[in-house]
Design an enzyme around this catalytic site. Structure first.
Site, PDB file in Angstrom:
ATOM      1  N   TRP A   1      28.370  24.525  13.441  1.00 46.23           N
ATOM      2  CA  TRP A   1      28.909  24.659  12.091  1.00 46.23           C
ATOM      3  C   TRP A   1      27.997  25.524  11.232  1.00 46.23           C
ATOM      4  CZ3 TRP A   1      33.631  23.603  12.717  1.00 46.23           C
ATOM      5  CH2 TRP A   1      34.046  22.509  13.490  1.00 46.23           C
TER       6      TRP A   1
ATOM      7  N   ASP B   1      25.948  21.725   3.628  1.00 42.36           N
ATOM      8  CA  ASP B   1      27.133  21.180   4.293  1.00 42.36           C
ATOM      9  C   ASP B   1      26.766  19.770   4.756  1.00 42.36           C
ATOM     10  OD1 ASP B   1      29.188  20.419   5.965  1.00 42.36           O
ATOM     11  OD2 ASP B   1      29.039  22.156   7.321  1.00 42.36           O
TER      12      ASP B   1
ATOM     13  N   LYS C   1      35.043  12.864   8.196  1.00 47.61           N
ATOM     14  CA  LYS C   1      33.966  12.232   8.973  1.00 47.61           C
ATOM     15  C   LYS C   1      33.531  10.910   8.323  1.00 47.61           C
ATOM     16  CE  LYS C   1      33.882  16.059  11.467  1.00 47.61           C
ATOM     17  NZ  LYS C   1      33.297  17.270  10.939  1.00 47.61           N
TER      18      LYS C   1
HETATM   19  C1  LIG Z   1      33.534  18.820  11.159  1.00 46.78           C
HETATM   20  C2  LIG Z   1      32.533  19.682  10.475  1.00 46.78           C
HETATM   21  C3  LIG Z   1      32.893  20.902   9.875  1.00 46.78           C
HETATM   22  C4  LIG Z   1      34.300  21.442   9.943  1.00 46.78           C
HETATM   23  O1  LIG Z   1      35.074  20.768   9.055  1.00 46.78           O
HETATM   24  P1  LIG Z   1      36.615  21.152   8.785  1.00 46.78           P
HETATM   25  O2  LIG Z   1      36.926  20.224   7.662  1.00 46.78           O
HETATM   26  O3  LIG Z   1      37.345  20.864  10.054  1.00 46.78           O
HETATM   27  O4  LIG Z   1      36.678  22.573   8.419  1.00 46.78           O
HETATM   28  C5  LIG Z   1      31.930  21.619   9.222  1.00 46.78           C
HETATM   29  N1  LIG Z   1      30.659  21.187   9.150  1.00 46.78           N
HETATM   30  C6  LIG Z   1      30.268  20.033   9.724  1.00 46.78           C
HETATM   31  C7  LIG Z   1      28.845  19.599   9.618  1.00 46.78           C
HETATM   32  C8  LIG Z   1      31.196  19.243  10.395  1.00 46.78           C
HETATM   33  O5  LIG Z   1      30.816  18.093  10.969  1.00 46.78           O
END
Ligand SMILES: *Cc1c(COP(=O)(O)O)cnc(C)c1O
Length: 354
Positions: free
Chosen positions: A100, A167, A191
């Site tokens: 990511w 993020d 998540k």
């Molecule tokens: C799952 C995840 C993403 C992607 O998220 P989406 O909502 O599917 O775009 C980005 N960064 C991290 C750390 C993730 O765990």
């Protein structure tokens, strides 16, 4: 039917109460006689849901004055380009700590220069690099607090003389954080917040003054969403509603301090079992192990036992343990709503495997 132990990496387990309350609102939302799925987002009932969710987020995270909380769409993946589109004027710094993180920095390269301060890519992202300094003069520094796929987690954040953007998709609300360190925090909900569909962005208002001088489509402009209270267009009403109920559960359980205690206990229980097992190895540096996603594989001499272990997991109703294809093996995701009893069942299965 006995309970399934849900270790899914995302979308992932939510509190049971969130499902029950949302089902009630699908039938009859806030005594309107209508479903949450068929009423205007501009009605006072949904406005209250949005306001409640906003205050829950502020209260749980301890968001100081001077920050906006935004409810956007497009997932964390949209933040990968929305951040640089808005704030990358010349050059930004990134760390490359996983899939990511790497996607985020690639998107940024479309808007300006990117300084990759550190990367663990050559080690298949099995540790968090810490040996770097962030110089002033750059537009911002971007990092990923928890690398969902590889099972590593930042245990602290570096000294950062420029806006710190993070993020936090897979560990937000798992422990207390000091929001004042950050200029932007973003997280896809699926998540540890709620169902897929809403992206939570916590943004320090002084960022608006640092906006890049380029055309920004209205829907990509944080300032527009903030000025309209996340109602510039139709927000993902149902995802926000379920997120609200799930965060209410976090609050009832004692908030983030209590989540941290629970999450630490769960992670210690599982990692101890992995370390003691003659069959399995953890895949990451011990000090960087994620409390949210634990990755483990059969040690070389025990490879070939996967089918047997998969079967033992199935018998024990353990689900969602398949590792991401880039690591292989197993990944146990232990988000807030996963009870320690589920981890204990996994540990029993590891300990009795022979
Ligand atoms: C799952 C995840 C993403 C992607 O998220 P989406 O909502 O599917 O775009 C980005 N960064 C991290 C750390 C993730 O765990």
């Amino acid at each position: 039917m006995s309970k399934i132990h849900n270790f899914s990496a995302g979308p992932s387990i939510l509190s049971q109460g969130a499902f029950e309350k949302s089902m009630q609102d699908i039938r009859n939302f806030a005594n309107t006689g209508l479903s949450i799925l068929e009423v205007s987002h501009r009605g006072k009932e949904f406005e209250k849901v949005l306001a409640d969710t906003d205050s829950l987020i502020r209260e749980l995270l301890g968001v100081p004055d001077g920050y906006d909380v935004l409810f956007l769409q497009g997932g964390a993946s949209t933040q990968f380009f929305q951040v640089p589109m808005n704030f990358l004027r010349t050059k930004a710094a990134y760390t490359d700590t996983g899939t990511w993180a790497s996607r985020a920095l690639k998107e940024a390269q479309g808007y300006g220069e990117v300084d990759v301060l550190a990367s663990s890519k050559s080690a298949n992202y099995n540790f968090i690099p810490k040996d770097y300094t962030i110089s002033s003069g750059l537009d911002y520094f971007h990092c990923t607090s928890n690398n969902t796929i590889f099972g590593t987690q930042m245990k602290s954040f570096p000294h950062c003389p420029i806006p710190l953007i993070c993020d936090m998709s897979s560990d937000i609300f798992s422990k207390p954080i000091d929001v004042s360190q950050f200029s932007i925090i973003y997280a896809g909900a699926q998540k540890n917040i709620g169902p897929a569909g809403v992206t939570v962005v916590v943004l320090k208002k002084d960022m608006y003054a640092l906006k890049a001088n380029r055309h920004i489509p209205t829907m990509m402009d944080y300032a527009i969403h903030a000025a309209n209270g996340s109602m510039y267009n139709t927000p993902p009403v149902f995802s926000i509603l379920v997120s609200k109920y799930n965060l209410e559960w976090v609050k009832e359980m004692g908030g983030l301090q209590s989540m941290a205690i629970r999450n630490t206990a769960k992670a210690e229980l599982l990692y101890n079992a992995i370390d003691k097992s003659p069959y399995f190895n953890g895949t990451t540096a011990v000090e960087d192990r994620s409390q949210m996603n634990a990755c483990f594989v059969f040690s070389d001499e025990n490879s070939g036992l996967e089918a047997k272990f998969d079967n033992a997991c199935k018998e024990a109703k353990l689900q969602g343990l398949k590792g991401h294809r880039s690591v292989g093996g197993y990944r146990a995701s232990m988000y807030n709503a996963l009870p320690i009893e589920s981890v204990q069942v996994l540990v029993n299965t590891i300990e009795t495997f022979n």
